[in-house]
Design an enzyme around this catalytic site. Structure first.
Site, short mmCIF file in Angstrom:
data_model
loop_
_atom_site.label_atom_id
_atom_site.label_comp_id
_atom_site.label_asym_id
_atom_site.label_seq_id
_atom_site.Cartn_x
_atom_site.Cartn_y
_atom_site.Cartn_z
N ASP A 47 0.83 -1.21 0.00
CA ASP A 47 0.00 0.00 0.00
C ASP A 47 0.86 1.26 0.00
O ASP A 47 1.61 1.50 0.95
CB ASP A 47 -0.87 0.00 1.27
CG ASP A 47 -1.86 1.16 1.27
OD1 ASP A 47 -2.89 1.06 0.60
OD2 ASP A 47 -1.57 2.18 1.95
N TYR A 52 2.41 9.94 -0.06
CA TYR A 52 3.48 9.41 0.81
C TYR A 52 4.86 9.72 0.22
O TYR A 52 5.87 9.46 0.86
CB TYR A 52 3.37 7.89 1.02
CG TYR A 52 2.08 7.41 1.64
CD1 TYR A 52 1.17 8.28 2.20
CD2 TYR A 52 1.79 6.04 1.66
CE1 TYR A 52 -0.01 7.81 2.76
CE2 TYR A 52 0.62 5.57 2.22
CZ TYR A 52 -0.28 6.46 2.75
OH TYR A 52 -1.46 5.98 3.30
N LYS A 77 -2.86 5.87 -4.36
CA LYS A 77 -4.05 6.67 -4.03
C LYS A 77 -3.94 8.09 -4.61
O LYS A 77 -2.85 8.68 -4.62
CB LYS A 77 -4.21 6.79 -2.51
CG LYS A 77 -4.05 5.49 -1.76
CD LYS A 77 -4.46 5.60 -0.31
CE LYS A 77 -4.03 4.38 0.47
NZ LYS A 77 -2.65 4.43 0.98
N HIS A 110 -8.06 9.01 -2.08
CA HIS A 110 -7.49 8.99 -0.72
C HIS A 110 -8.47 9.52 0.35
O HIS A 110 -8.55 8.95 1.45
CB HIS A 110 -6.19 9.81 -0.71
CG HIS A 110 -5.20 9.36 0.32
ND1 HIS A 110 -3.84 9.42 0.12
CD2 HIS A 110 -5.37 8.85 1.55
CE1 HIS A 110 -3.23 8.96 1.21
NE2 HIS A 110 -4.13 8.62 2.08
N1 LIG Z 1 -5.98 5.68 3.48
C1 LIG Z 1 -5.58 6.43 4.48
O1 LIG Z 1 -6.11 7.54 4.71
C2 LIG Z 1 -4.47 5.95 5.36
C3 LIG Z 1 -4.18 6.62 6.56
C4 LIG Z 1 -3.15 6.13 7.36
C5 LIG Z 1 -2.44 4.99 6.97
N2 LIG Z 1 -2.71 4.37 5.79
C6 LIG Z 1 -1.98 3.15 5.35
O2 LIG Z 1 -2.08 2.19 6.39
C7 LIG Z 1 -0.77 1.71 6.71
C8 LIG Z 1 -0.70 1.24 8.15
O3 LIG Z 1 -1.06 2.28 9.05
P1 LIG Z 1 0.02 3.06 9.96
O4 LIG Z 1 1.38 2.96 9.35
O5 LIG Z 1 -0.56 4.41 10.20
O6 LIG Z 1 -0.06 2.32 11.37
P2 LIG Z 1 0.04 0.81 11.88
O7 LIG Z 1 0.37 -0.13 10.80
O8 LIG Z 1 -1.20 0.57 12.70
O9 LIG Z 1 1.23 0.92 12.92
C9 LIG Z 1 2.56 1.19 12.51
C10 LIG Z 1 3.39 1.40 13.77
O10 LIG Z 1 3.34 0.20 14.56
C11 LIG Z 1 4.67 -0.27 14.79
N3 LIG Z 1 4.58 -1.74 14.71
C12 LIG Z 1 4.33 -2.49 13.61
N4 LIG Z 1 4.28 -3.78 13.93
C13 LIG Z 1 4.50 -3.86 15.27
C14 LIG Z 1 4.57 -4.95 16.17
N5 LIG Z 1 4.39 -6.20 15.78
N6 LIG Z 1 4.82 -4.66 17.49
C15 LIG Z 1 5.00 -3.38 17.89
N7 LIG Z 1 4.94 -2.32 17.08
C16 LIG Z 1 4.69 -2.56 15.77
C17 LIG Z 1 5.51 0.34 13.69
O11 LIG Z 1 6.83 0.53 14.12
P3 LIG Z 1 8.08 -0.14 13.31
O12 LIG Z 1 7.99 0.36 11.89
O13 LIG Z 1 9.27 0.36 14.06
O14 LIG Z 1 7.89 -1.63 13.42
C18 LIG Z 1 4.82 1.69 13.49
O15 LIG Z 1 5.26 2.61 14.47
C19 LIG Z 1 0.11 2.94 6.41
O16 LIG Z 1 1.48 2.63 6.39
C20 LIG Z 1 -0.48 3.37 5.11
O17 LIG Z 1 -0.01 2.55 4.05
C21 LIG Z 1 -3.74 4.83 4.99
#
Ligand SMILES: NC(=O)c1ccc[n+]([C@@H]2O[C@H](COP(=O)([O-])OP(=O)(O)OC[C@H]3O[C@@H](n4cnc5c(N)ncnc54)[C@H](OP(=O)(O)O)[C@@H]3O)[C@@H](O)[C@H]2O)c1
Length: 280
Positions: A47, A52, A77, A110
């Site tokens: 994704d 980004y 997106k 998005h």
């Molecule tokens: N469509 C939208 O509007 C929208 C908005 C926000 C996000 N997104 C997409 O969704 C994806 C995921 O969301 P996100 O990046 O916001 O948050 P997330 O995946 O919920 O959390 C990422 C965070 O969790 C940590 N983490 C990951 N696995 C872990 C584990 N097993 N144990 C402990 N910590 C862990 C990561 O640190 P480390 O990297 O250090 O492991 C990072 O700080 C984004 O990367 C993006 O592609 C889309």
């Protein structure tokens, strides 16, 4: 090491893996290595987004990986500032040039930005780009039911996916149920609640201990059993592997109910309510 992941079918007949990989904040050489690591470990759904600034990083990771392009499903997106039809078409092309790809498997709007009122034009551009072969499946993010109903009413085409904020603190029970009724796949963004307090919750720790899994694995398994596709991001190969290792255990009904009880109406991470919040 690679893990095999179940596939789920979208309403246009294509399939995607039941878990994907988020790339927000993975940029440049370090980001590309992290994404390549995720592909090596077994993630096939990646994704990214124009906003980004890492579509190029994703493209580079694909070229560094030994997995053929056609085995990967790459999502990008359309940003809010390019919803007008001509701008949307140009942006989709630019997204492809940035990644050096011929097509995206999924392309999503998005944010709806309802006050700007151009999201139907943007949708029309995605519909056309799909006909031209630039995109395989089309969808949206952060759309409320009323926005999706309008797309269908005005274009006759329903999104295959709606990617929304979904995690134990904000489980989107109503919106997800509506997606199921409409045969629209829910994708969960910030599925781990961006490593917030949820990852230290006592009830989740108890469930994790019972299954001999980590809290993150319990949460991601919960998404899978809800029928939503989580896209966790991690820069670390160890956590990437941890997050994908969720297909060898099951949560029981009591676990699912207990996790549902953690959700609350103000549980969004940054209070981004798509009815009001706009992103460009
Ligand atoms: N469509 C939208 O509007 C929208 C908005 C926000 C996000 N997104 C997409 O969704 C994806 C995921 O969301 P996100 O990046 O916001 O948050 P997330 O995946 O919920 O959390 C990422 C965070 O969790 C940590 N983490 C990951 N696995 C872990 C584990 N097993 N144990 C402990 N910590 C862990 C990561 O640190 P480390 O990297 O250090 O492991 C990072 O700080 C984004 O990367 C993006 O592609 C889309």
């Amino acid at each position: 090491m690679s893990k095999s992941i179940p596939e789920v079918t979208l309403n246009d007949g294509t399939t995607i893996p039941a878990i994907g990989f988020g790339t927000y904040a993975l940029n440049g050489n370090v980001g590309s290595n992290a994404i390549k690591s995720a592909i090596d470990i077994g993630y096939r759904l990646i994704d990214t987004a124009y906003n980004y600034e890492n579509e190029g990083t994703v493209g580079e990771a694909i070229r560094r990986s030994s997995i053929p392009r056609e085995q990967l499903r790459i999502t990008s997106k359309l940003p809010g500032r390019y919803h007008e039809y001509d701008k949307a078409v140009t942006t989709i092309q630019e997204s492809l040039y940035r990644a050096n790809l011929d097509y995206y498997d999924l392309y999503l709007i998005h944010w709806p930005n309802p006050k700007q009122d151009h999201y139907v034009e943007a949708w029309q551009a995605l519909i056309e780009a799909k006909k031209w072969g630039l995109i395989r499946s089309i969808g949206v993010c952060n759309f409320l039911p009323e926005h999706i109903e309008r797309l269908e009413r005005e274009t006759g085409v329903k999104p295959s996916i709606n990617q929304i904020e979904l995690h134990p603190a904000f489980n989107q029970e109503y919106q997800h149920k509506w997606h199921v009724e409409q045969n629209i796949k829910t994708e969960s963004w910030s599925p781990l609640s961006r490593a917030s307090d949820v990852l230290r919750n006592d009830q989740l720790a108890h469930i994790a201990e019972k299954h001999n899994k980590t809290i993150s694995q319990v949460i991601l398994r919960w998404h899978y059993q809800l029928g939503a596709v989580p896209i966790p991001k991690s820069a670390s190969p160890e956590r990437q592997l941890e997050n994908i290792s969720i297909f060898d255990f099951s949560l029981d009904e009591k676990d699912m109910k207990e996790i549902a009880s953690l959700s609350h109406p103000d549980g969004r991470i940054n209070d981004q309510d798509p009815a009001i919040y706009e992103e460009f």
